[in-house]
Design a protein around this motif. Structure first.
Motif, PDB file in Angstrom:
ATOM      1  N   LEU A   1       0.341  -1.444   0.180  1.00  0.00           N
ATOM      2  CA  LEU A   1      -0.165   0.092  -0.286  1.00  0.00           C
ATOM      3  C   LEU A   1       0.931   1.076   0.097  1.00  0.00           C
ATOM      4  O   LEU A   1       1.034   2.323  -0.706  1.00  0.00           O
ATOM      5  CB  LEU A   1      -0.977  -0.073   1.378  1.00  0.00           C
ATOM      6  CG  LEU A   1      -1.919   1.264   1.243  1.00  0.00           C
ATOM      7  CD1 LEU A   1      -3.294   1.281   0.510  1.00  0.00           C
ATOM      8  CD2 LEU A   1      -3.151   1.091   2.818  1.00  0.00           C
ATOM      9  N   PHE A   2       1.736   1.223   0.712  1.00  0.00           N
ATOM     10  CA  PHE A   2       2.575   2.785   0.810  1.00  0.00           C
ATOM     11  C   PHE A   2       4.231   2.535   0.166  1.00  0.00           C
ATOM     12  O   PHE A   2       4.179   3.443  -0.137  1.00  0.00           O
ATOM     13  CB  PHE A   2       3.380   2.674   2.010  1.00  0.00           C
ATOM     14  CG  PHE A   2       1.600   2.821   3.429  1.00  0.00           C
ATOM     15  CD1 PHE A   2       1.027   3.801   3.176  1.00  0.00           C
ATOM     16  CD2 PHE A   2       0.862   1.782   3.841  1.00  0.00           C
ATOM     17  CE1 PHE A   2      -0.318   4.022   3.860  1.00  0.00           C
ATOM     18  CE2 PHE A   2       0.203   1.947   5.174  1.00  0.00           C
ATOM     19  CZ  PHE A   2      -0.593   3.637   4.656  1.00  0.00           C
ATOM     20  N   HIS A   3       4.646   1.814  -0.383  1.00  0.00           N
ATOM     21  CA  HIS A   3       5.851   1.859  -1.085  1.00  0.00           C
ATOM     22  C   HIS A   3       5.604   0.767  -2.537  1.00  0.00           C
ATOM     23  O   HIS A   3       4.556   0.314  -2.859  1.00  0.00           O
ATOM     24  CB  HIS A   3       6.518   0.636  -0.216  1.00  0.00           C
ATOM     25  CG  HIS A   3       7.054   0.919   1.176  1.00  0.00           C
ATOM     26  ND1 HIS A   3       7.597   2.104   0.851  1.00  0.00           N
ATOM     27  CD2 HIS A   3       6.875   0.776   1.640  1.00  0.00           C
ATOM     28  CE1 HIS A   3       7.920   2.478   2.207  1.00  0.00           C
ATOM     29  NE2 HIS A   3       7.180   1.442   2.973  1.00  0.00           N
ATOM     30  N   ARG A   4       6.233   1.105  -3.387  1.00  0.00           N
ATOM     31  CA  ARG A   4       6.132   0.751  -4.644  1.00  0.00           C
ATOM     32  C   ARG A   4       7.342   0.017  -4.955  1.00  0.00           C
ATOM     33  O   ARG A   4       8.597  -0.284  -5.541  1.00  0.00           O
ATOM     34  CB  ARG A   4       6.566   2.500  -5.411  1.00  0.00           C
ATOM     35  CG  ARG A   4       5.403   3.453  -5.749  1.00  0.00           C
ATOM     36  CD  ARG A   4       4.332   3.323  -6.185  1.00  0.00           C
ATOM     37  NE  ARG A   4       4.185   2.200  -7.502  1.00  0.00           N
ATOM     38  CZ  ARG A   4       2.809   2.337  -8.081  1.00  0.00           C
ATOM     39  NH1 ARG A   4       1.784   3.010  -7.520  1.00  0.00           N
ATOM     40  NH2 ARG A   4       2.667   2.074  -8.997  1.00  0.00           N
ATOM     41  N   PRO A   5       6.854  -1.133  -4.316  1.00  0.00           N
ATOM     42  CA  PRO A   5       7.739  -2.477  -4.541  1.00  0.00           C
ATOM     43  C   PRO A   5       8.121  -2.642  -6.091  1.00  0.00           C
ATOM     44  O   PRO A   5       7.312  -2.306  -7.138  1.00  0.00           O
ATOM     45  CB  PRO A   5       7.525  -3.690  -3.896  1.00  0.00           C
ATOM     46  CG  PRO A   5       6.211  -3.433  -3.964  1.00  0.00           C
ATOM     47  CD  PRO A   5       6.265  -2.190  -3.746  1.00  0.00           C
ATOM     48  N   PRO A   6       9.513  -3.898  -7.447  1.00  0.00           N
ATOM     49  CA  PRO A   6       9.410  -3.837  -7.900  1.00  0.00           C
ATOM     50  C   PRO A   6       7.815  -4.633  -8.868  1.00  0.00           C
ATOM     51  O   PRO A   6       7.672  -5.807  -7.646  1.00  0.00           O
ATOM     52  CB  PRO A   6      10.379  -4.811  -8.050  1.00  0.00           C
ATOM     53  CG  PRO A   6      11.599  -4.134  -6.786  1.00  0.00           C
ATOM     54  CD  PRO A   6      10.313  -4.096  -6.230  1.00  0.00           C
ATOM     55  N   PHE A   7       7.719  -4.935 -10.167  1.00  0.00           N
ATOM     56  CA  PHE A   7       6.781  -5.768 -10.539  1.00  0.00           C
ATOM     57  C   PHE A   7       7.146  -6.947  -9.990  1.00  0.00           C
ATOM     58  O   PHE A   7       5.669  -7.255  -9.842  1.00  0.00           O
ATOM     59  CB  PHE A   7       6.806  -5.032 -11.639  1.00  0.00           C
ATOM     60  CG  PHE A   7       5.958  -6.094 -12.636  1.00  0.00           C
ATOM     61  CD1 PHE A   7       4.243  -5.485 -11.496  1.00  0.00           C
ATOM     62  CD2 PHE A   7       5.108  -7.228 -13.115  1.00  0.00           C
ATOM     63  CE1 PHE A   7       3.541  -5.905 -12.919  1.00  0.00           C
ATOM     64  CE2 PHE A   7       4.951  -7.353 -14.010  1.00  0.00           C
ATOM     65  CZ  PHE A   7       3.640  -6.689 -13.363  1.00  0.00           C
ATOM     66  N   LEU A   8       8.386  -7.863 -10.097  1.00  0.00           N
ATOM     67  CA  LEU A   8       7.842  -9.344 -10.427  1.00  0.00           C
ATOM     68  C   LEU A   8       7.766  -9.810  -8.400  1.00  0.00           C
ATOM     69  O   LEU A   8       6.795 -10.440  -7.990  1.00  0.00           O
ATOM     70  CB  LEU A   8       8.722  -9.766 -10.506  1.00  0.00           C
ATOM     71  CG  LEU A   8       9.443  -9.791 -12.184  1.00  0.00           C
ATOM     72  CD1 LEU A   8      10.620 -10.850 -12.474  1.00  0.00           C
ATOM     73  CD2 LEU A   8       8.264 -10.769 -12.507  1.00  0.00           C
ATOM     74  N   PHE A   9       8.102  -8.876  -7.843  1.00  0.00           N
ATOM     75  CA  PHE A   9       7.676  -8.729  -6.241  1.00  0.00           C
ATOM     76  C   PHE A   9       7.133  -8.356  -5.750  1.00  0.00           C
ATOM     77  O   PHE A   9       6.245  -9.605  -5.336  1.00  0.00           O
ATOM     78  CB  PHE A   9       9.258  -7.676  -4.965  1.00  0.00           C
ATOM     79  CG  PHE A   9       9.509  -7.887  -3.930  1.00  0.00           C
ATOM     80  CD1 PHE A   9       9.601  -9.660  -3.492  1.00  0.00           C
ATOM     81  CD2 PHE A   9       9.053  -7.373  -3.128  1.00  0.00           C
ATOM     82  CE1 PHE A   9       9.651  -9.572  -1.335  1.00  0.00           C
ATOM     83  CE2 PHE A   9       9.375  -6.861  -2.017  1.00  0.00           C
ATOM     84  CZ  PHE A   9       9.476  -8.590  -1.296  1.00  0.00           C
ATOM     85  N   SER A  10       6.280  -7.401  -6.451  1.00  0.00           N
ATOM     86  CA  SER A  10       4.860  -6.496  -6.172  1.00  0.00           C
ATOM     87  C   SER A  10       3.691  -8.059  -6.395  1.00  0.00           C
ATOM     88  O   SER A  10       3.126  -8.384  -5.631  1.00  0.00           O
ATOM     89  CB  SER A  10       4.184  -5.427  -6.602  1.00  0.00           C
ATOM     90  OG  SER A  10       4.491  -5.408  -7.813  1.00  0.00           O
TER      91      SER A  10
END
Length: 59
Positions: free
Chosen positions: A27-36
């Motif tokens: 919700l609050f961070h923008r992790p890398p796409f594959l990790f998300s």
């Protein structure tokens, strides 16, 4: 129903902390796409597990 959910989360503190931490990171961070994608999959799996364990709509 909400009381049953809260009791289910209180009974499993490790699971609850993993669920809340995973949700907060997404919700609050923008992790890398594959990790998300991996984290969303984990949230879905945890939600399905808790849904089966709590049986909220059992007659």
């Amino acid at each position: 129903m909400f009381k049953k959910i809260l009791i289910g989360f209180v009974d499993q503190p490790l699971f609850t902390s993993l669920f809340v931490a995973d949700f907060a990171i997404l919700l609050f961070h923008r992790p890398p796409f594959l990790f998300s994608l991996l984290m969303v999959g984990a949230l879905v799996a945890m939600s399905m597990y808790m849904g089966q364990k709590l049986e909220l709509f059992r007659k």
